[in-house]
Design an enzyme around this catalytic site. Structure first.
Site, PDB file in Angstrom:
ATOM      1  N   CYS A   2      38.976  33.906  28.743  1.00  0.00           N
ATOM      2  CA  CYS A   2      39.795  33.194  29.519  1.00  0.00           C
ATOM      3  C   CYS A   2      40.185  31.967  28.862  1.00  0.00           C
ATOM      4  O   CYS A   2      39.413  31.572  28.006  1.00  0.00           O
ATOM      5  CB  CYS A   2      39.467  32.915  30.890  1.00  0.00           C
ATOM      6  SG  CYS A   2      39.094  34.405  31.846  1.00  0.00           S
TER       7      CYS A   2
HETATM    8  N1  GLN Z   1      37.197  36.555  30.112  1.00  0.00           N
HETATM    9  C1  GLN Z   1      36.679  35.825  31.075  1.00  0.00           C
HETATM   10  O1  GLN Z   1      36.132  34.463  30.853  1.00  0.00           O
HETATM   11  C2  GLN Z   1      36.334  36.669  32.159  1.00  0.00           C
HETATM   12  C3  GLN Z   1      36.165  35.704  33.435  1.00  0.00           C
HETATM   13  C4  GLN Z   1      35.497  36.651  34.489  1.00  0.00           C
HETATM   14  N2  GLN Z   1      34.153  36.949  34.120  1.00  0.00           N
HETATM   15  C5  GLN Z   1      36.423  37.995  34.782  1.00  0.00           C
HETATM   16  O2  GLN Z   1      35.790  38.943  34.350  1.00  0.00           O
HETATM   17  O3  GLN Z   1      37.422  37.810  35.029  1.00  0.00           O
END
Ligand code: GLN
Length: 534
Positions: A2
């Site tokens: 993210c």
């Molecule tokens: N890529 C991320 O940081 C994912 C954030 C969170 N763990 C999700 O799966 O939505």
């Protein structure tokens, strides 16, 4: 991965406009959803932007970010929680499509009597920004190893915190651990002019989690115990990836050179992944003009230059061995061949992404990760020839980083041992482990995540690290012997049936893939030298 972009400003200043390119790069990190939120705290305005690479929670419904609630709390979350306090301890959290870790963390943080304690007990890679409305406090930080990137810029009474820097911005890496800043109106009203920001507190964390205790039995059965810890680390990292049933699309890929670290990972992923799912082995090789010239001068023929890269040779050998050990699995060997023209075309993007890291070695490693993580190459025939174009759809990549640091894989370790025996070696190992957080993880995260992928590190799992820390050095390596580096891992590799890989020598990715020293005048340039321009 993210993406996070946060900006704090004085409420009287003109509304914040994010830098366009920085915003594009934040969105690249999380192609599944994007959101923003603005709120006031005392005399400050807080601007939050979040992009999401959706992995956990209901399959077809990406969990929107920033997380917000009616009380005014806000969380931008980039990370994975494998374990934590309260609801974050439950096994259900690790069932991929049932719950979203960020959503649960948001609820736990809001109710927490000590936000610092909650944050300190999270296990997993992460970076975040959290605004706690009741106490008007802003928190931001990274896991104890800094596995997810976060950079910060302070300027004219404003504060910007982001996953990636903007071009020309004076950013520095956020120190791993937690930072907080009280934005209460009392603080704001005593500030003389808008250029002042409230002071921040810093809560560092030790690299090895002190709350994890290792039973004596494990120390006396090192190979068996190592197998168990590493397998568990791989299992939680695999079971939290959504599987697209019924299709042949691949959920997981390994950054694969054929060396012992990545072969053990591939082999363990095979043990825990659904039988029907293929595993992509991403193998990157560069057209290196300096190497080509040298060959020409010696009168050698060009052949297929990518096949000459050492990592391609060992990669193919490791792939064949994995096919022999685990014949019912589909192993896709993805040859990612990078012509020099691609390097020149993407060089500036890679430089921008890896910033504030800026040495010659940073660039050669970042180039290798940048292209490898595109997953864009060719499926390969058993003899190494190209079969057909292929783009890996895996959102999650595994990297073997952390094995060399903990198990004595660098030639520096051998030199230290030859210089001053076990004492010097242990000093060098300690140094390597304590500087994991400041060395390369932020850089690698910025470069890899730009492709909308996330990288996971089983060797840096908190339990694996605590276990390796508890083991006497001679159980991990025997540097007085040939092939005694990473001995524990080599034994495990052998035990898992990958005998050839268990004997492979250490080779850094930039040399194995030939992404280092590409230009004619770079033969003598040292890796730690600063690059002259961004
Ligand atoms: N890529 C991320 O940081 C994912 C954030 C969170 N763990 C999700 O799966 O939505």
């Amino acid at each position: 991965m993210c993406g996070i972009l946060f900006h704090l400003q004085n409420n009287e200043d003109a509304a914040f406009k994010p830098n366009k390119q920085q915003l594009v790069r934040i969105k690249n990190r999380g192609p599944d959803s994007f959101g923003s939120h603005t709120c006031l705290a005392g005399s400050f305005r807080l601007n939050f932007y979040s992009s999401v690479l959706h992995l956990r929670g209901p399959f077809n419904h990406p969990t929107a970010q920033p997380h917000i609630d009616p009380e005014g709390n806000v969380l931008c979350w980039n990370g994975e929680i494998w374990n934590g306090p309260g609801e974050l301890k439950s096994q259900k959290l690790l069932q991929c499509c049932s719950q979203n870790d960020g959503t649960i963390l948001f609820n736990v943080l809001k109710r927490s009597s000590s936000i610092e304690d909650t944050l300190s007990s999270l296990q997993g890679p992460f970076a975040f920004v959290f605004y706690h409305a009741k106490t008007q406090t802003l928190y931001w930080g990274r896991d104890r190893l800094g596995m997810r990137s976060l950079v910060i810029k302070r300027e004219n009474g404003s504060l910007t915190i982001a996953s990636v820097a903007e071009e020309g911005g004076e950013y520095v890496n956020v120190e791993p651990g937690f930072h907080s800043c009280k934005l209460s109106s009392a603080t704001a009203s005593v500030m003389p002019q808008s250029s002042a920001l409230p002071p921040t507190d810093y809560h560092p964390l030790p690299v090895i989690d002190p709350s994890i205790l290792i039973p004596n039995d494990d120390v006396s059965n090192p190979v068996e115990a190592f197998h168990r810890y590493l397998l568990e680390a791989v299992r939680i990292r695999v079971q939290t990836i959504p599987l697209v049933s019924s299709s042949s699309s691949c959920p997981v890929a390994v950054l694969y050179s054929g060396g012992v670290d990545c072969t053990v990972l591939a082999r363990l992923i095979h043990s825990v992944l659904d039988d029907r799912a293929p595993i992509d082995l991403l193998n990157v090789a560069f057209e290196n003009p300096r190497m080509l010239n040298a060959r020409k001068q010696k009168g050698e023929k060009d052949n297929d230059i990518y096949q000459l890269c050492p990592d391609r040779v060992t990669g193919l050998q490791g792939w064949r061995e994995l096919q022999r050990c685990c014949p019912n699995r589909t192993w896709n060997f993805v040859s990612i061949d990078v012509p020099y023209s691609q390097v020149t075309e993407h060089r500036q993007t890679v430089l921008d992404l890896m910033f504030p890291n800026a040495t010659v070695m940073d660039l050669s490693i970042a180039l290798a990760f940048y292209f490898a993580s595109t997953g864009c190459g060719y499926l390969t025939n058993i003899d190494g020839s190209r079969q057909q174009p292929y783009v890996s759809s895996a959102k999650v990549l595994f990297s073997g980083l952390g094995a060399d640091e903990q198990l004595g894989g660098y030639s520096r370790h051998l030199r230290a041992f030859q210089r001053g025996g076990l004492l010097e070696l242990e000093k060098e190992l300690r140094l390597d482990i304590t500087r994991i957080p400041t060395r390369n993880l932020g850089r690698d995260d910025r470069v890899i995540s730009n492709q909308g992928k996330e990288v996971r590190y089983a060797f840096l799992d908190a339990n694996v690290m605590a276990f390796l820390q508890a083991l006497p050095t001679l159980h991990k390596m025997q540097l007085q012997e040939q092939g005694g580096d990473k001995l524990l891992l080599r034994k495990l590799c052998h035990l898992l049936g990958c005998e050839l890989a268990s004997k492979e020598k250490k080779r850094a990715i930039q040399f194995g893939s030939k992404s280092a020293k590409m230009e004619s005048n770079t033969g003598r340039v040292l890796g730690h030298e600063k690059l002259s321009s961004r």
